[in-house]
Enzyme design. Structure first.
Site, short mmCIF file in Angstrom:
data_model
loop_
_atom_site.label_atom_id
_atom_site.label_comp_id
_atom_site.label_asym_id
_atom_site.label_seq_id
_atom_site.Cartn_x
_atom_site.Cartn_y
_atom_site.Cartn_z
N SER A 14 0.74 -1.29 0.20
CA SER A 14 -0.13 -0.09 -0.09
C SER A 14 0.82 1.16 -0.17
O SER A 14 1.93 1.21 0.62
CB SER A 14 -0.92 0.01 1.20
N THR A 61 -8.92 -1.99 2.36
CA THR A 61 -8.66 -2.07 1.07
C THR A 61 -8.92 -3.53 0.70
O THR A 61 -9.32 -4.44 1.71
CB THR A 61 -7.10 -1.87 0.55
N LYS A 65 -13.62 -4.58 1.70
CA LYS A 65 -14.39 -3.57 1.48
C LYS A 65 -15.70 -3.70 1.76
O LYS A 65 -16.56 -2.70 2.14
CB LYS A 65 -14.07 -2.89 0.03
N ASN A 85 -14.32 2.23 2.19
CA ASN A 85 -12.89 2.24 2.34
C ASN A 85 -12.22 3.29 3.46
O ASN A 85 -10.77 3.05 3.34
CB ASN A 85 -12.13 2.55 0.60
N ASP A 101 -13.55 6.84 -2.78
CA ASP A 101 -13.15 6.79 -4.29
C ASP A 101 -13.83 8.07 -5.08
O ASP A 101 -13.58 8.39 -5.90
CB ASP A 101 -13.29 5.64 -4.69
N ALA A 128 -17.98 -0.87 -16.13
CA ALA A 128 -19.02 -1.25 -15.33
C ALA A 128 -18.66 -1.89 -13.98
O ALA A 128 -19.50 -2.87 -13.84
CB ALA A 128 -20.45 -1.63 -15.88
N GLY A 129 -17.49 -1.86 -13.62
CA GLY A 129 -16.84 -2.80 -12.44
C GLY A 129 -17.03 -1.98 -11.16
O GLY A 129 -17.81 -0.95 -11.18
N GLY A 130 -16.31 -2.61 -10.16
CA GLY A 130 -16.11 -1.92 -8.88
C GLY A 130 -15.68 -0.34 -8.99
O GLY A 130 -16.54 0.67 -8.41
N TYR A 218 -3.07 4.09 -13.30
CA TYR A 218 -1.96 5.00 -12.87
C TYR A 218 -0.51 4.11 -13.02
O TYR A 218 0.53 4.63 -12.73
CB TYR A 218 -1.94 5.49 -11.41
P1 ATR Z 1 -12.36 -2.84 -10.74
O1 ATR Z 1 -12.69 -3.14 -9.30
O2 ATR Z 1 -11.03 -2.28 -10.92
O3 ATR Z 1 -13.29 -1.96 -11.47
P2 ATR Z 1 -13.58 -4.78 -12.11
O4 ATR Z 1 -14.56 -5.01 -11.24
O5 ATR Z 1 -13.05 -6.42 -12.55
O6 ATR Z 1 -12.53 -4.20 -11.52
O7 ATR Z 1 -14.00 -4.27 -13.58
C1 ATR Z 1 -13.17 -4.21 -14.59
C2 ATR Z 1 -13.98 -3.41 -15.78
O8 ATR Z 1 -12.75 -3.39 -16.77
C3 ATR Z 1 -15.20 -4.00 -16.24
O9 ATR Z 1 -15.91 -2.87 -16.91
C4 ATR Z 1 -14.62 -4.85 -17.40
O10 ATR Z 1 -15.58 -5.45 -18.36
P3 ATR Z 1 -16.68 -6.63 -18.18
O11 ATR Z 1 -17.45 -6.09 -17.23
O12 ATR Z 1 -17.01 -6.83 -19.44
O13 ATR Z 1 -15.65 -7.62 -17.62
C5 ATR Z 1 -13.45 -4.04 -18.08
N1 ATR Z 1 -12.50 -4.95 -18.82
C6 ATR Z 1 -11.49 -5.57 -18.20
N2 ATR Z 1 -10.79 -6.20 -19.39
C7 ATR Z 1 -11.47 -5.60 -20.45
C8 ATR Z 1 -11.13 -5.86 -21.84
N3 ATR Z 1 -10.13 -6.68 -22.27
N4 ATR Z 1 -12.15 -5.47 -22.84
C9 ATR Z 1 -13.58 -4.68 -22.44
N5 ATR Z 1 -13.31 -4.44 -21.17
C10 ATR Z 1 -12.63 -4.98 -20.02
#
Ligand code: ATR
Length: 276
Positions: A14, A61, A65, A85, A101, A128-130, A218
């Protein structure tokens, strides 16, 4: 002495101790910010006795979380994003939590592109992930009218609309070129463009003049996306800006002073990232 820490598993990597240590020294505060590597099995017992361990609060972290949200009293931001967090005790001694965040993303935009929200009614968010949850929530909280969420797995973008309301418009990667036409704000919240990951291949030349581009990645500090944005004269905000701005609120809550993200702090942490 007021003490805080980052709780993770693993946690040794960290960069938070460097950031908070810098501010403690800068403000001449006799405090300490340490690292607690706590396993998932031990986390509930540890976090519910945080004060007995000598802490006035903590950052949390991976992978804790969600549990941090569960074992504290989360604010609206943390509830909406689904994870906490940052933890602190209020005056009554209750353990509160938030998600900084959101403030990290918005604070970095405010610092790097002042007035961005005045010229953007809508935004394009990739992912659309975390991480995207905090980005989308922050944009809506700031009052944007329309947030296009572009994701490979469209169901996850649709779930955002379900969770955050009809101001969220799910979209597929195919529609990105037309969405970017004349767009004023783009935020990458996928891992694409990160060192070791696939490239983010998009054409931002169709965006509006004076647009703003933000990238959560980053490593590297200047992604291809940000380099292309800079070349067009767009304002940019990078993942380290967000990391530093997300740390501001915790420091303020624990040590009673609102710190500033200085270029000296940025350079110090950037050197650490480049050096591994
Ligand atoms: P984090 O918590 O860092 O957001 P995550 O929840 O795994 O990590 O989300 C990763 C994001 O990057 C998602 O939106 C993922 O798309 P999917 O929901 O379709 O998996 C996107 N992502 C990662 N690799 C990708 C790739 N090769 N092409 C397109 N989108 C990608």
């Amino acid at each position: 002495m007021r003490r805080s820490c980052v709780i993770g598993y693993p946690a040794k990597h960290s960069r938070s101790p460097k950031i908070h240590g810098y501010w403690l020294e800068q403000h001449g505060i006799e405090g300490h910010y340490g690292i607690e590597e706590i396993s998932p099995a031990d986390f509930p017992g540890f976090v519910t006795k945080l004060d007995e361990h000598g802490y006035v609060g903590a950052n949390v972290t991976m992978p804790h979380k969600e549990a941090a949200l569960q074992y504290s009293e989360p604010d609206q931001r943390a509830r909406s994003v689904g994870v906490s967090n940052t933890l602190w005790f209020d005056k009554a001694g209750d353990l509160k939590s938030t998600n900084t965040d959101v403030e990290g993303f918005i604070g970095a935009l405010d610092a790097n592109a002042p007035g961005w929200d005045k010229k953007s009614e809508s935004a394009v968010v990739l992912g659309a992930g975390g991480a995207a949850k905090a980005v989308v929530y922050g944009l809506l909280e700031r009052g944007l009218k329309e947030v296009h969420v572009v994701n490979r797995t469209i169901e996850k973008a649709e779930a955002f609309r379900h969770a955050f309301g009809s101001d969220v418009v799910p979209a597929s990667w195919d529609s990105l070129p037309s969405l970017l036409k004349g767009a004023t704000l783009l935020a990458n919240s996928t891992s694409l463009g990160m060192h070791g990951q696939s490239d983010l291949e998009i054409d931002i030349s169709v965006m509006a003049e004076g647009a703003v581009v933000s990238d959560i990645v980053y490593v590297p500090l200047k992604t291809d996306l940000l380099a292309a944005a800079e070349a067009r004269g767009f304002a940019t905000s990078n993942g380290l800006d967000m990391l530093l701005h997300q740390a501001v609120r915790g420091f303020e809550l624990w040590f009673g002073t609102r710190p500033t993200v200085t270029s000296e702090l940025f350079d110090m942490v950037a050197a650490d990232i480049v050096g591994g």
